[in-house]
Design an enzyme around this catalytic site. Structure first.
Site, PDB file in Angstrom:
ATOM      1  N   HIS A   1     -48.386  30.501 -51.054  1.00 16.93           N
ATOM      2  CA  HIS A   1     -46.940  30.331 -50.889  1.00 16.93           C
ATOM      3  C   HIS A   1     -46.652  28.875 -50.596  1.00 16.93           C
ATOM      4  CE1 HIS A   1     -48.686  31.520 -47.015  1.00 16.93           C
ATOM      5  NE2 HIS A   1     -47.779  30.724 -46.446  1.00 16.93           N
TER       6      HIS A   1
HETATM    7  P1  AMP Z   1     -47.469  29.579 -43.434  1.00 15.30           P
HETATM    8  O1  AMP Z   1     -47.649  29.050 -42.074  1.00 15.30           O
HETATM    9  O2  AMP Z   1     -47.518  28.476 -44.476  1.00 15.30           O
HETATM   10  O3  AMP Z   1     -48.415  30.706 -43.785  1.00 15.30           O
HETATM   11  O4  AMP Z   1     -45.999  30.136 -43.505  1.00 15.30           O
HETATM   12  C1  AMP Z   1     -45.681  31.500 -43.589  1.00 15.30           C
HETATM   13  C2  AMP Z   1     -44.175  31.619 -43.661  1.00 15.30           C
HETATM   14  O5  AMP Z   1     -43.863  32.982 -43.927  1.00 15.30           O
HETATM   15  C3  AMP Z   1     -43.445  31.241 -42.379  1.00 15.30           C
HETATM   16  O6  AMP Z   1     -42.507  30.207 -42.646  1.00 15.30           O
HETATM   17  C4  AMP Z   1     -42.773  32.537 -41.936  1.00 15.30           C
HETATM   18  O7  AMP Z   1     -41.496  32.318 -41.375  1.00 15.30           O
HETATM   19  C5  AMP Z   1     -42.690  33.338 -43.224  1.00 15.30           C
HETATM   20  N1  AMP Z   1     -42.725  34.791 -43.066  1.00 15.30           N
HETATM   21  C6  AMP Z   1     -43.478  35.518 -42.199  1.00 15.30           C
HETATM   22  N2  AMP Z   1     -43.300  36.841 -42.416  1.00 15.30           N
HETATM   23  C7  AMP Z   1     -42.398  36.955 -43.434  1.00 15.30           C
HETATM   24  C8  AMP Z   1     -41.820  38.056 -44.112  1.00 15.30           C
HETATM   25  N3  AMP Z   1     -42.121  39.316 -43.796  1.00 15.30           N
HETATM   26  N4  AMP Z   1     -40.932  37.790 -45.118  1.00 15.30           N
HETATM   27  C9  AMP Z   1     -40.625  36.524 -45.442  1.00 15.30           C
HETATM   28  N5  AMP Z   1     -41.158  35.434 -44.852  1.00 15.30           N
HETATM   29  C10 AMP Z   1     -42.039  35.642 -43.857  1.00 15.30           C
END
Ligand code: AMP
Length: 211
Positions: A123
């Site tokens: 992502h």
């Molecule tokens: P990372 O630290 O790069 O893995 O970022 C993960 C991102 O996913 C964070 O910005 C979270 O706010 C976001 N996130 C966590 N759970 C969900 C979810 N269920 N749906 C959408 N975004 C999410």
């Protein structure tokens, strides 16, 4: 005069940005929530990228770019698992992220990855640089976007391009070094003054005149 954001978005085949109200529904395995997020979380999607609204946005605009079914990046578990063989698909993925950034209402937008992601499945963050959000609460949140813990998308490409083996060693070595920045001391990103905690930092930013 600058073109209105909605017009720019339409030209680049994006809808106007309007995040959904409410938080995402919690799944039993939190780390897996980005594998197949609900349709309601989608901002825009095509065969190259599915953009979803970040469920806990850390700025006024915060999207996550995911690999849709059928993409050569679909089964890449994280940025750490990217290899030179993914470069062609990754360039197309990032190009669409850049178009998305250009279509957004906020002018300053960053595109990139966390060196040590907290969620599974590739992502890429597309995030405005205001960092004006009640979800931005902890030192880790701040450091993850404000230090070298945040890896710009074009830097990931550059590291894969310079890799002289198939294992993405240059990228993985760089990510491991960057991951340490999560624990950096809290400081203002403009004047670099140390701050004792997040409320102090947020108050300071409102008054900081350094640009
Ligand atoms: P990372 O630290 O790069 O893995 O970022 C993960 C991102 O996913 C964070 O910005 C979270 O706010 C976001 N996130 C966590 N759970 C969900 C979810 N269920 N749906 C959408 N975004 C999410």
């Amino acid at each position: 005069m600058a073109e209105p954001a909605a017009k720019r978005a339409k030209k680049l085949d994006f809808p106007a940005y309007a995040p959904p109200a409410g938080k995402p529904t919690r799944t039993s395995n939190l780390r897996e929530a980005l594998r197949d997020p609900p349709a309601t979380s989608t901002y825009a999607s095509d065969e190259v990228v599915r953009f979803i609204y970040d469920g806990y946005p850390k700025a006024r605009v915060h999207l996550l770019a995911l690999a849709p079914p059928g993409s050569p990046l679909r089964d890449v578990k994280s940025v750490k698992d990217l290899r030179p063989k993914h470069l062609e698909a990754l360039r197309a993925f990032h190009a669409r992220c850049e178009e998305c950034a250009r279509s957004l209402p906020e002018e300053s937008v960053r595109i990139g990855y966390h060196a040590e992601p907290s969620m599974n499945w590739l992502h890429c963050h597309v995030i405005s640089t205001d960092f004006d959000s009640t979800c931005l609460k902890t030192k880790q949140h701040w450091n993850s976007f404000m230090t070298d813990f945040f890896v710009p998308a074009d830097e990931v490409e550059r590291l894969l391009e310079t890799d002289d083996d198939a294992f993405g060693t240059a990228l993985r070595t760089d990510l491991a070094a960057r991951a340490k920045h999560e624990k950096d001391d809290l400081r203002c990103h403009r004047c670099l003054k140390p701050q004792k905690n997040m409320p102090a930092l947020k108050a300071h930013i409102l008054a900081c005149t350094t640009y």
